[in-house]
Write an enzyme that holds these catalytic residues in place. Structure first.
Site, PDB file in Angstrom:
ATOM      1  CB  SER A 186      -1.005  -0.022   0.791  1.00  0.00           C
ATOM      2  OG  SER A 186      -0.532  -0.191   2.304  1.00  0.00           O
ATOM      3  CG  HIS A 214      -4.665  -2.037  -0.852  1.00  0.00           C
ATOM      4  ND1 HIS A 214      -4.707  -0.154  -0.548  1.00  0.00           N
ATOM      5  CD2 HIS A 214      -4.163  -1.799   0.351  1.00  0.00           C
ATOM      6  CE1 HIS A 214      -4.873  -0.258   0.383  1.00  0.00           C
ATOM      7  NE2 HIS A 214      -3.468  -0.741   1.754  1.00  0.00           N
ATOM      8  CE  LYS A 245      -7.431  -0.726   2.922  1.00  0.00           C
ATOM      9  NZ  LYS A 245      -7.981  -1.392   3.817  1.00  0.00           N
TER      10      LYS A 245
END
Length: 393
Positions: A186, A214, A245
């Site tokens: 990340s 991610h 997310k």
């Protein structure tokens, strides 16, 4: 008693502040979206948000807000229980089955967060007869989860396959060997080379675990993440991830894995056994998220276009970007104080970003991490680039 340690705690806080490592919390006075309002000295400040993990722009999507309202009416607010007592509703089982299907795994276990998912897997599967081999830049939750188990701990340099192979040879006598990596790192936006990792795992008899927080939702042709991107969905044994997310941005996590692994997690994984069930409104709304992602690639395509536009224009403007194609775009500054000051100047121009420096990233590699979203328009992206140029001076 507390009076005895108050001064020590204040001294520690002062040290954090003087080192420039204090993490202030800006208060957002609007829903999470591309354009938000944050509190400032002169009152609410309207800014474009380029630092949220709202990759697909779903955090305030009207279809999800409507689905959440409907779910509250049908399922209620909370479960007030852990799963094995009286904390399991049909909606939890439906989401687990749908996530397993989406990710190409046999089963899924829901957690309160991906931090909990990573905290609950290693101690359950590994003991002092085993070895866990971890990428040096793995997320803090993986590091903490590994610390909870008694397995031998080996580490390899970020994405270094030669060093991974050396660690696998060192672990040759272990009963079980588990390679664990982030799917996307990340702070850099780099992808783990999962095809090469799986090749080594098969050569040395190891399992593979990927934290794909991610990536799931927007990486890969169907949005199923880095295993799909590298064509190794049937070769990865464990996938952990978050619902907080790209998949709506609320909260919650999961472990998707082989059936037997999930069955054992339900019996032995402490964060699963001793934490309240995921709120049913999140579970139900997450099912709608998966429907939207599976039914259309529009948001993924818009995110890719925004990412390419930002990277191209920033490079043309002479900024030093870490290479890649991920919507995490690190703009390298170098000096920590300069990165922080530049982030403040950008905020004044209506662009909300955060500067990252040591110990989050290595000394001398301070950066501003820009995160693109499908919610951004082309004009938003251009405005951000213009603000960076102005803030540079």
């Amino acid at each position: 008693m507390f009076d005895d340690i108050r001064d020590d705690l204040r001294a520690t806080l002062d040290e954090i502040a003087s080192a420039g490592l204090l993490k202030p919390e800006r208060v957002i006075t609007t829903p999470q979206r591309a354009g938000i309002a944050v509190t400032a000295a002169g009152g609410p400040l309207e800014v474009l948000n380029f630092c949220a993990n709202n990759y697909l722009g779903l955090a305030d999507h009207p279809e999800l807000v409507a689905a959440a309202k409907e779910a509250l009416d049908r399922w209620g607010f909370g479960m007030a229980s852990v799963r094995f007592i009286c904390g399991t509703q049909e909606v939890h089982k439906e989401l687990e089955a749908r996530l397993a299907e989406f990710l190409g795994q046999e089963d899924t276990v829901l957690y309160s967060s991906c931090f909990d998912a990573n905290g609950g897997v290693f101690e359950t599967l590994l003991d002092d007869r085993d070895a866990v081999i971890s990428d040096a830049l793995n997320h803090a939750s993986i590091i903490d989860g590994i610390r909870l188990c008694k397995a031998r701990r080996l580490r390899y340099a970020n994405r270094d396959m030669a060093e991974l192979e050396a660690r696998l040879k060192e672990a040759a006598d272990a009963r079980r060997k588990l390679i664990v990596t982030d799917g996307v790192f990340s702070m850099d936006g780099y992808f783990a080379p999962l095809d090469e990792i799986c090749d080594l795992a098969e050569r040395y008899g190891a399992m593979v675990m990927v934290d794909d927080s991610h990536a799931v939702g927007f990486i890969g042709e169907g949005g199923a993440g880095t295993p799909e991107l590298y064509g190794v969905r049937d070769r990865v044994d464990i996938i952990t991830g978050t619902l907080g997310k790209a998949l709506g941005g609320a909260s919650g996590g999961y472990t998707a894995a082989r059936k037997e692994i999930c069955e054992l997690l339900r019996q032995r994984s402490r964060p699963y056994l001793f934490s309240n069930s995921l709120a049913p409104v999140i579970a139900a709304t997450s099912l709608r998220v998966l429907e939207m992602i599976s039914g259309s690639s529009e948001a993924r395509e818009r995110l890719r276009a925004n990412t390419e536009r930002f990277r191209t224009k920033m490079t043309e403007a002479g900024f030093d970007l870490l290479p890649g194609h991920h919507p995490i775009v690190p703009v390298m500054i170098g000096d920590a104080a300069q990165a922080g000051a530049m982030a403040e100047r950008l905020l004044e121009q209506g662009i909300y970003v955060i500067g990252f420096s040591y110990p989050v990233v290595p000394h001398g590699q301070a950066r501003i991490r820009v995160q693109l979203s499908a919610a951004h328009s082309a004009g938003d992206v251009d405005r951000a680039v213009e603000a960076f140029v102005t803030a540079r001076g």
